[in-house]
Design a protein around this motif. Structure first.
Motif, mmCIF file in Angstrom:
data_model
loop_
_atom_site.group_PDB
_atom_site.id
_atom_site.type_symbol
_atom_site.label_atom_id
_atom_site.label_comp_id
_atom_site.label_asym_id
_atom_site.label_seq_id
_atom_site.Cartn_x
_atom_site.Cartn_y
_atom_site.Cartn_z
ATOM 1 N N LEU A 113 -0.753 0.638 16.360
ATOM 2 C CA LEU A 113 -0.067 1.290 15.608
ATOM 3 C C LEU A 113 0.762 2.902 15.952
ATOM 4 O O LEU A 113 2.382 2.879 15.075
ATOM 5 C CB LEU A 113 -1.350 2.150 14.789
ATOM 6 C CG LEU A 113 -1.126 3.102 13.817
ATOM 7 C CD1 LEU A 113 -0.541 3.468 12.706
ATOM 8 C CD2 LEU A 113 -2.196 4.401 13.838
ATOM 9 N N ILE A 114 0.848 3.086 17.024
ATOM 10 C CA ILE A 114 1.855 4.239 18.062
ATOM 11 C C ILE A 114 2.935 3.483 17.917
ATOM 12 O O ILE A 114 4.499 3.839 17.527
ATOM 13 C CB ILE A 114 1.542 5.055 19.224
ATOM 14 C CG1 ILE A 114 -0.141 5.825 18.854
ATOM 15 C CG2 ILE A 114 2.579 5.188 19.711
ATOM 16 C CD1 ILE A 114 0.072 6.665 18.422
ATOM 17 N N GLU A 115 3.283 1.688 18.489
ATOM 18 C CA GLU A 115 4.407 1.555 19.088
ATOM 19 C C GLU A 115 5.120 0.691 17.892
ATOM 20 O O GLU A 115 6.672 1.313 17.555
ATOM 21 C CB GLU A 115 4.062 -0.003 19.121
ATOM 22 C CG GLU A 115 5.133 -0.671 20.421
ATOM 23 C CD GLU A 115 5.731 0.483 21.517
ATOM 24 O OE1 GLU A 115 6.952 -0.090 21.731
ATOM 25 O OE2 GLU A 115 4.933 0.836 21.712
ATOM 26 N N THR A 116 4.384 0.551 16.495
ATOM 27 C CA THR A 116 5.124 0.338 14.789
ATOM 28 C C THR A 116 5.655 1.759 14.746
ATOM 29 O O THR A 116 6.787 1.604 13.904
ATOM 30 C CB THR A 116 4.427 -0.439 14.173
ATOM 31 O OG1 THR A 116 3.766 -0.985 14.718
ATOM 32 C CG2 THR A 116 4.738 -0.428 13.401
ATOM 33 N N ASN A 117 5.117 2.318 14.722
ATOM 34 C CA ASN A 117 5.857 3.582 14.533
ATOM 35 C C ASN A 117 6.262 5.174 14.847
ATOM 36 O O ASN A 117 6.998 6.140 14.791
ATOM 37 C CB ASN A 117 4.467 4.920 13.724
ATOM 38 C CG ASN A 117 4.710 3.251 12.341
ATOM 39 O OD1 ASN A 117 4.553 3.972 11.408
ATOM 40 N ND2 ASN A 117 3.238 3.084 12.373
ATOM 41 N N ARG A 118 6.504 4.082 16.641
ATOM 42 C CA ARG A 118 6.795 5.324 17.719
ATOM 43 C C ARG A 118 7.922 6.146 17.099
ATOM 44 O O ARG A 118 8.286 7.402 17.703
ATOM 45 C CB ARG A 118 7.129 5.017 18.604
ATOM 46 C CG ARG A 118 7.287 5.603 20.571
ATOM 47 C CD ARG A 118 7.260 4.293 21.433
ATOM 48 N NE ARG A 118 6.070 3.735 21.893
ATOM 49 C CZ ARG A 118 4.644 4.478 22.269
ATOM 50 N NH1 ARG A 118 5.696 5.188 22.686
ATOM 51 N NH2 ARG A 118 3.652 3.220 22.679
ATOM 52 N N GLU A 119 9.169 5.698 16.936
ATOM 53 C CA GLU A 119 10.896 6.575 16.649
ATOM 54 C C GLU A 119 10.582 7.637 16.017
ATOM 55 O O GLU A 119 10.995 8.249 15.920
ATOM 56 C CB GLU A 119 11.447 5.254 15.964
ATOM 57 C CG GLU A 119 12.951 5.912 16.151
ATOM 58 C CD GLU A 119 13.834 4.614 15.727
ATOM 59 O OE1 GLU A 119 14.846 5.421 14.469
ATOM 60 O OE2 GLU A 119 13.929 3.791 16.526
ATOM 61 N N ASN A 138 8.500 10.092 17.342
ATOM 62 C CA ASN A 138 8.872 10.567 18.767
ATOM 63 C C ASN A 138 8.973 12.111 18.536
ATOM 64 O O ASN A 138 8.501 12.971 19.229
ATOM 65 C CB ASN A 138 10.107 9.662 19.046
ATOM 66 C CG ASN A 138 10.633 9.807 20.421
ATOM 67 O OD1 ASN A 138 9.319 10.257 21.288
ATOM 68 N ND2 ASN A 138 11.373 10.198 21.157
ATOM 69 N N ASP A 139 9.340 12.868 17.666
ATOM 70 C CA ASP A 139 9.721 14.688 18.449
ATOM 71 C C ASP A 139 8.483 15.101 16.973
ATOM 72 O O ASP A 139 8.093 16.317 18.366
ATOM 73 C CB ASP A 139 10.565 14.868 17.501
ATOM 74 C CG ASP A 139 12.021 14.762 18.244
ATOM 75 O OD1 ASP A 139 11.761 14.294 19.127
ATOM 76 O OD2 ASP A 139 13.171 15.135 17.294
ATOM 77 N N VAL A 177 2.737 10.459 21.950
ATOM 78 C CA VAL A 177 3.284 9.692 22.159
ATOM 79 C C VAL A 177 3.538 9.784 23.509
ATOM 80 O O VAL A 177 4.129 8.633 24.059
ATOM 81 C CB VAL A 177 4.544 9.628 21.367
ATOM 82 C CG1 VAL A 177 6.307 8.859 22.023
ATOM 83 C CG2 VAL A 177 4.640 9.742 19.802
ATOM 84 N N SER A 178 4.014 10.469 24.351
ATOM 85 C CA SER A 178 4.165 9.807 25.238
ATOM 86 C C SER A 178 2.944 9.864 26.407
ATOM 87 O O SER A 178 2.848 9.791 27.362
ATOM 88 C CB SER A 178 4.569 12.068 26.356
ATOM 89 O OG SER A 178 3.065 12.493 26.388
ATOM 90 N N THR A 195 9.892 16.534 21.695
ATOM 91 C CA THR A 195 9.416 15.195 22.747
ATOM 92 C C THR A 195 11.123 15.706 23.848
ATOM 93 O O THR A 195 11.028 15.809 24.888
ATOM 94 C CB THR A 195 9.737 13.541 22.315
ATOM 95 O OG1 THR A 195 8.111 13.799 21.516
ATOM 96 C CG2 THR A 195 9.511 13.000 23.774
ATOM 97 N N SER A 196 12.545 15.825 22.752
ATOM 98 C CA SER A 196 13.274 15.620 23.207
ATOM 99 C C SER A 196 13.364 17.549 23.664
ATOM 100 O O SER A 196 14.177 17.022 24.803
ATOM 101 C CB SER A 196 14.511 15.572 21.688
ATOM 102 O OG SER A 196 14.130 17.247 21.282
#
Length: 189
Positions: free
Chosen positions: A34-40, A43-44, A50-51, A173-174
């Motif tokens: 679920l995280i990987e599919t939606n990571r982008e 992310n912020d 995410v981290s 995250t950035s």
């Protein structure tokens, strides 16, 4: 009944073809997916999750931390599961809990496959009722960035009121520090 002695959900919360239940260690692969599919898209604004879920082993460590925090009533994590496919479709958490008020912040994200279909709104409304009744919160709030129109719409559909904007309140995250809109919902029961 003492909420500190009761299970998180002694029955699964149901709506339409979905259930809401606590996140458990057995969800490792599905949660990571679920995280990987939606990571982008996460992310912020889900920087912590995410981290801490960059790979399957890191996700295992994260889930163990979540379970430990749930046992000590510091944090609660739930998932929305599609009853027909048994796939995790969304994540809901209660964080920044202050038992002296009592109040908490709610956070959520939805798999992009179901985003915009009203499922998140139904899940959150169901979950808010549960949270007010089970945990006896007097207030639940959520924070979002002005660019997240979906979260603002969700908040308003679920009865939250905009309480204000807190400047320089969150680090993405950035590394950018941004303002957040605060929405609150009061339990008048």
């Amino acid at each position: 009944m003492n909420i500190f002695c009761t299970p998180l959900i002694n029955r699964m919360l149901e709506f339409e073809n979905y259930i809401i239940r606590p996140l458990v260690l057995e969800d490792l692969d599905e949660f990571f997916n679920l995280i990987e599919t939606n990571r982008e898209r996460l992310n912020d604004f889900f920087a912590g999750i995410v981290s801490k879920t960059k790979n399957i082993e890191a996700t295992r460590v994260f889930l163990k931390e979540v379970i430990k925090k749930q046992e000590s009533k510091q944090y609660f994590a739930f998932v929305v599961v599609d009853n027909t496919t048994n796939k995790l479709m969304a994540f809901i958490d209660l964080k920044n809990i202050d038992w002296t008020i009592p109040k908490t912040e709610i956070g959520c994200f939805t798999d992009k496959k179901i985003s915009g279909k009203g499922i998140t709104t139904k899940a959150i409304k169901t979950f808010l009722d549960y949270s007010f009744n089970h945990f006896k919160f007097k207030k639940i709030y959520l924070r979002t960035h002005h660019s997240n129109k979906a979260a603002q719409t969700l908040a308003e559909k679920c009865g939250f009121e905009l309480e204000g904007i807190i400047r320089m309140d969150y680090k993405t995250t950035s590394g950018k520090i941004i303002d957040l809109m605060y929405y609150g919902l009061i339990n008048n029961k």
